[in-house]
Design a protein around this motif. Structure first.
Motif, PDB file in Angstrom:
ATOM      1  N   LEU A  58      -2.799 -10.195   6.196  1.00 36.28           N
ATOM      2  CA  LEU A  58      -2.989  -8.992   5.397  1.00 36.28           C
ATOM      3  C   LEU A  58      -4.284  -8.278   5.779  1.00 36.28           C
ATOM      4  O   LEU A  58      -4.322  -7.048   5.861  1.00 36.28           O
ATOM      5  CB  LEU A  58      -3.005  -9.343   3.914  1.00 36.28           C
ATOM      6  CG  LEU A  58      -3.199  -8.172   2.950  1.00 36.28           C
ATOM      7  CD1 LEU A  58      -2.109  -7.127   3.130  1.00 36.28           C
ATOM      8  CD2 LEU A  58      -3.236  -8.666   1.506  1.00 36.28           C
ATOM      9  N   SER A  59      -5.334  -9.033   6.027  1.00 40.53           N
ATOM     10  CA  SER A  59      -6.592  -8.425   6.439  1.00 40.53           C
ATOM     11  C   SER A  59      -6.418  -7.609   7.711  1.00 40.53           C
ATOM     12  O   SER A  59      -6.921  -6.487   7.828  1.00 40.53           O
ATOM     13  CB  SER A  59      -7.657  -9.505   6.647  1.00 40.53           C
ATOM     14  OG  SER A  59      -8.864  -8.941   7.107  1.00 40.53           O
ATOM     15  N   GLY A  60      -5.672  -8.166   8.665  1.00 35.08           N
ATOM     16  CA  GLY A  60      -5.405  -7.431   9.891  1.00 35.08           C
ATOM     17  C   GLY A  60      -4.559  -6.204   9.653  1.00 35.08           C
ATOM     18  O   GLY A  60      -4.795  -5.140  10.258  1.00 35.08           O
ATOM     19  N   ARG A  61      -3.601  -6.333   8.746  1.00 34.01           N
ATOM     20  CA  ARG A  61      -2.729  -5.187   8.441  1.00 34.01           C
ATOM     21  C   ARG A  61      -3.527  -4.054   7.822  1.00 34.01           C
ATOM     22  O   ARG A  61      -3.327  -2.880   8.151  1.00 34.01           O
ATOM     23  CB  ARG A  61      -1.622  -5.640   7.476  1.00 34.01           C
ATOM     24  CG  ARG A  61      -0.545  -4.605   7.197  1.00 34.01           C
ATOM     25  CD  ARG A  61       0.323  -4.434   8.418  1.00 34.01           C
ATOM     26  NE  ARG A  61       1.338  -3.416   8.205  1.00 34.01           N
ATOM     27  CZ  ARG A  61       1.169  -2.115   8.418  1.00 34.01           C
ATOM     28  NH1 ARG A  61      -0.012  -1.668   8.814  1.00 34.01           N
ATOM     29  NH2 ARG A  61       2.144  -1.260   8.226  1.00 34.01           N
ATOM     30  N   LEU A  62      -4.463  -4.378   6.927  1.00 32.18           N
ATOM     31  CA  LEU A  62      -5.238  -3.351   6.236  1.00 32.18           C
ATOM     32  C   LEU A  62      -6.414  -2.834   7.059  1.00 32.18           C
ATOM     33  O   LEU A  62      -7.065  -1.867   6.655  1.00 32.18           O
ATOM     34  CB  LEU A  62      -5.745  -3.891   4.898  1.00 32.18           C
ATOM     35  CG  LEU A  62      -4.671  -4.219   3.855  1.00 32.18           C
ATOM     36  CD1 LEU A  62      -5.311  -4.747   2.579  1.00 32.18           C
ATOM     37  CD2 LEU A  62      -3.797  -3.010   3.557  1.00 32.18           C
ATOM     38  N   SER A  63      -6.675  -3.469   8.208  1.00 33.48           N
ATOM     39  CA  SER A  63      -7.718  -2.950   9.094  1.00 33.48           C
ATOM     40  C   SER A  63      -7.251  -1.720   9.861  1.00 33.48           C
ATOM     41  O   SER A  63      -8.051  -1.004  10.467  1.00 33.48           O
ATOM     42  CB  SER A  63      -8.164  -4.034  10.087  1.00 33.48           C
ATOM     43  OG  SER A  63      -7.135  -4.311  11.035  1.00 33.48           O
ATOM     44  N   LEU A  64      -5.947  -1.465   9.834  1.00 31.15           N
ATOM     45  CA  LEU A  64      -5.338  -0.287  10.449  1.00 31.15           C
ATOM     46  C   LEU A  64      -4.771   0.592   9.344  1.00 31.15           C
ATOM     47  O   LEU A  64      -4.478   0.117   8.242  1.00 31.15           O
ATOM     48  CB  LEU A  64      -4.222  -0.708  11.411  1.00 31.15           C
ATOM     49  CG  LEU A  64      -4.638  -1.635  12.558  1.00 31.15           C
ATOM     50  CD1 LEU A  64      -3.396  -2.123  13.295  1.00 31.15           C
ATOM     51  CD2 LEU A  64      -5.594  -0.927  13.501  1.00 31.15           C
ATOM     52  N   PRO A  65      -4.578   1.888   9.597  1.00 30.08           N
ATOM     53  CA  PRO A  65      -4.014   2.756   8.556  1.00 30.08           C
ATOM     54  C   PRO A  65      -2.616   2.298   8.134  1.00 30.08           C
ATOM     55  O   PRO A  65      -1.758   2.022   8.983  1.00 30.08           O
ATOM     56  CB  PRO A  65      -3.967   4.128   9.241  1.00 30.08           C
ATOM     57  CG  PRO A  65      -4.996   4.058  10.312  1.00 30.08           C
ATOM     58  CD  PRO A  65      -4.972   2.642  10.797  1.00 30.08           C
ATOM     59  N   VAL A  66      -2.422   2.194   6.836  1.00 27.26           N
ATOM     60  CA  VAL A  66      -1.100   1.915   6.265  1.00 27.26           C
ATOM     61  C   VAL A  66      -0.634   3.202   5.599  1.00 27.26           C
ATOM     62  O   VAL A  66      -1.174   3.601   4.559  1.00 27.26           O
ATOM     63  CB  VAL A  66      -1.159   0.760   5.246  1.00 27.26           C
ATOM     64  CG1 VAL A  66       0.217   0.544   4.624  1.00 27.26           C
ATOM     65  CG2 VAL A  66      -1.661  -0.517   5.905  1.00 27.26           C
ATOM     66  N   THR A  67       0.331   3.867   6.203  1.00 25.60           N
ATOM     67  CA  THR A  67       0.801   5.149   5.687  1.00 25.60           C
ATOM     68  C   THR A  67       2.278   5.050   5.319  1.00 25.60           C
ATOM     69  O   THR A  67       3.058   4.375   6.004  1.00 25.60           O
ATOM     70  CB  THR A  67       0.600   6.272   6.719  1.00 25.60           C
ATOM     71  OG1 THR A  67       1.341   5.958   7.903  1.00 25.60           O
ATOM     72  CG2 THR A  67      -0.866   6.428   7.068  1.00 25.60           C
ATOM     73  N   ALA A  68       2.652   5.733   4.247  1.00 23.77           N
ATOM     74  CA  ALA A  68       4.042   5.710   3.815  1.00 23.77           C
ATOM     75  C   ALA A  68       4.280   6.811   2.791  1.00 23.77           C
ATOM     76  O   ALA A  68       3.355   7.258   2.112  1.00 23.77           O
ATOM     77  CB  ALA A  68       4.402   4.360   3.203  1.00 23.77           C
ATOM     78  N   LYS A  69       5.537   7.248   2.682  1.00 25.77           N
ATOM     79  CA  LYS A  69       5.967   8.111   1.579  1.00 25.77           C
ATOM     80  C   LYS A  69       6.384   7.277   0.373  1.00 25.77           C
ATOM     81  O   LYS A  69       6.279   7.731  -0.761  1.00 25.77           O
ATOM     82  CB  LYS A  69       7.147   8.986   2.020  1.00 25.77           C
ATOM     83  CG  LYS A  69       6.805  10.096   2.974  1.00 25.77           C
ATOM     84  CD  LYS A  69       8.047  10.845   3.413  1.00 25.77           C
ATOM     85  CE  LYS A  69       8.796  11.453   2.229  1.00 25.77           C
ATOM     86  NZ  LYS A  69       9.999  12.207   2.665  1.00 25.77           N
ATOM     87  N   THR A  70       6.873   6.060   0.664  1.00 25.34           N
ATOM     88  CA  THR A  70       7.305   5.162  -0.409  1.00 25.34           C
ATOM     89  C   THR A  70       6.882   3.747  -0.041  1.00 25.34           C
ATOM     90  O   THR A  70       7.131   3.295   1.078  1.00 25.34           O
ATOM     91  CB  THR A  70       8.826   5.203  -0.611  1.00 25.34           C
ATOM     92  OG1 THR A  70       9.270   6.555  -0.683  1.00 25.34           O
ATOM     93  CG2 THR A  70       9.220   4.475  -1.887  1.00 25.34           C
ATOM     94  N   ALA A  71       6.247   3.058  -0.971  1.00 22.87           N
ATOM     95  CA  ALA A  71       5.782   1.700  -0.707  1.00 22.87           C
ATOM     96  C   ALA A  71       5.777   0.888  -1.991  1.00 22.87           C
ATOM     97  O   ALA A  71       5.628   1.438  -3.088  1.00 22.87           O
ATOM     98  CB  ALA A  71       4.380   1.717  -0.092  1.00 22.87           C
ATOM     99  N   LEU A  72       5.931  -0.422  -1.837  1.00 21.08           N
ATOM    100  CA  LEU A  72       5.820  -1.375  -2.935  1.00 21.08           C
ATOM    101  C   LEU A  72       4.930  -2.516  -2.494  1.00 21.08           C
ATOM    102  O   LEU A  72       4.930  -2.904  -1.312  1.00 21.08           O
ATOM    103  CB  LEU A  72       7.190  -1.938  -3.326  1.00 21.08           C
ATOM    104  CG  LEU A  72       8.233  -0.963  -3.879  1.00 21.08           C
ATOM    105  CD1 LEU A  72       9.566  -1.685  -4.072  1.00 21.08           C
ATOM    106  CD2 LEU A  72       7.777  -0.343  -5.181  1.00 21.08           C
ATOM    107  N   ALA A  73       4.175  -3.083  -3.426  1.00 15.10           N
ATOM    108  CA  ALA A  73       3.332  -4.236  -3.136  1.00 15.10           C
ATOM    109  C   ALA A  73       3.335  -5.174  -4.335  1.00 15.10           C
ATOM    110  O   ALA A  73       3.542  -4.743  -5.482  1.00 15.10           O
ATOM    111  CB  ALA A  73       1.905  -3.805  -2.791  1.00 15.10           C
TER     112      ALA A  73
END
Length: 257
Positions: A58-73
């Motif tokens: 997750l840390s690696g994923r959030l180190s890059l831009p996370v862009t979306a029109k629709t997302a769930l977490a």
């Protein structure tokens, strides 16, 4: 319990700041995390059985831009089901029309005979997965009866009935996406908030910033399309009141005692 997060907008938005704050709550919800980016016909889902704020993935994923029109977490505090990959949210299923459904849940089902048969069909052990399997079956039944794909209003009416009928004695804080509509529901006081701005609508168990948040309509299913509320269901008035003793039978069942 768990915490849930959703975003619906007219255009892509970078979600990193909200997601970092959301996942920082994992100290209280250490049993797994998930992220679904839902702009494609096939959801892009990442799940992991570990505490989110200690996850290298997750840390690696959030180190890059996370862009979306629709997302769930989602961050999980296990109540029903063991600490296992198949019990991590989000859950997905495809209906007979080829529509993908994605669900995250903060709550517990204490009474629902209609969900029991899905114990033998689900991949994991959670009541949350059983909710998704049941609602997709209901969508499929209505599709077969209509002999065509259901429209948005028809799908909303089915979910409104399911959630209204399932809410007595159960905690149902839900976010569900069907490829077009983002559905939101809470029947537990002060446990789901929304923030509306020019980018769309953000929904979270807890406010993620200092201002702009208000409670999601209570005991009422709502649905958004591209950040705008398009459907509001009937108020079913079935508030969930926390009762610690109600969890004892669940803990005994899953501990094998």
């Amino acid at each position: 319990m768990c915490e849930i997060y959703g975003f619906s907008g007219k255009r892509e938005k970078e979600l990193n700041n909200d997601l970092r704050e959301f996942y920082s709550h994992a100290c209280d919800h250490p049993n797994g995390w998930g992220l679904a980016l839902l702009d494609q016909s096939v959801p892009e889902i990442t799940r992991e059985v570990c505490r989110a704020d200690r996850s290298e993935l997750l840390s690696g994923r959030l180190s890059l831009p996370v862009t979306a029109k629709t997302a769930l977490a989602h961050i999980r505090l296990a109540t029903v089901g063991n600490e296992d990959y198949d019990n991590c949210h989000p859950f997905t299923a495809v209906d007979d029309s080829g529509r993908s459904w994605t669900l995250i849940h903060n709550g517990t089902i204490f009474e629902s005979d209609k969900l029991n048969r899905y114990v033998f069909r689900q991949k994991g052990e959670t009541d949350s997965e059983r909710i998704l399997l049941y609602l997709v079956d209901r969508i499929n039944e209505a599709t077969a009866k209509a002999k065509r794909e259901l429209n948005a209003e028809e799908r909303f009416e089915i979910l409104d009935e399911i959630i209204s009928n399932s809410s007595p004695k159960n905690k149902l804080n839900l976010l569900i996406y069907d490829g077009e509509l983002l559905y939101a529901h809470t029947n537990f006081k002060d446990s789901l908030y929304e923030r509306k701005d020019g980018d769309g609508v953000t929904i979270s168990t807890r406010p993620l910033t200092d201002s702009g948040w208000r409670p999601v309509p209570f005991t009422t299913l709502i649905a958004y399309r591209e950040g705008e509320r398009v459907f509001t269901g009937a108020d079913h008035h079935h508030e969930y009141i926390f009762d610690p003793s109600s969890y004892k039978p669940l803990y005994l069942a899953y501990s094998g005692l």
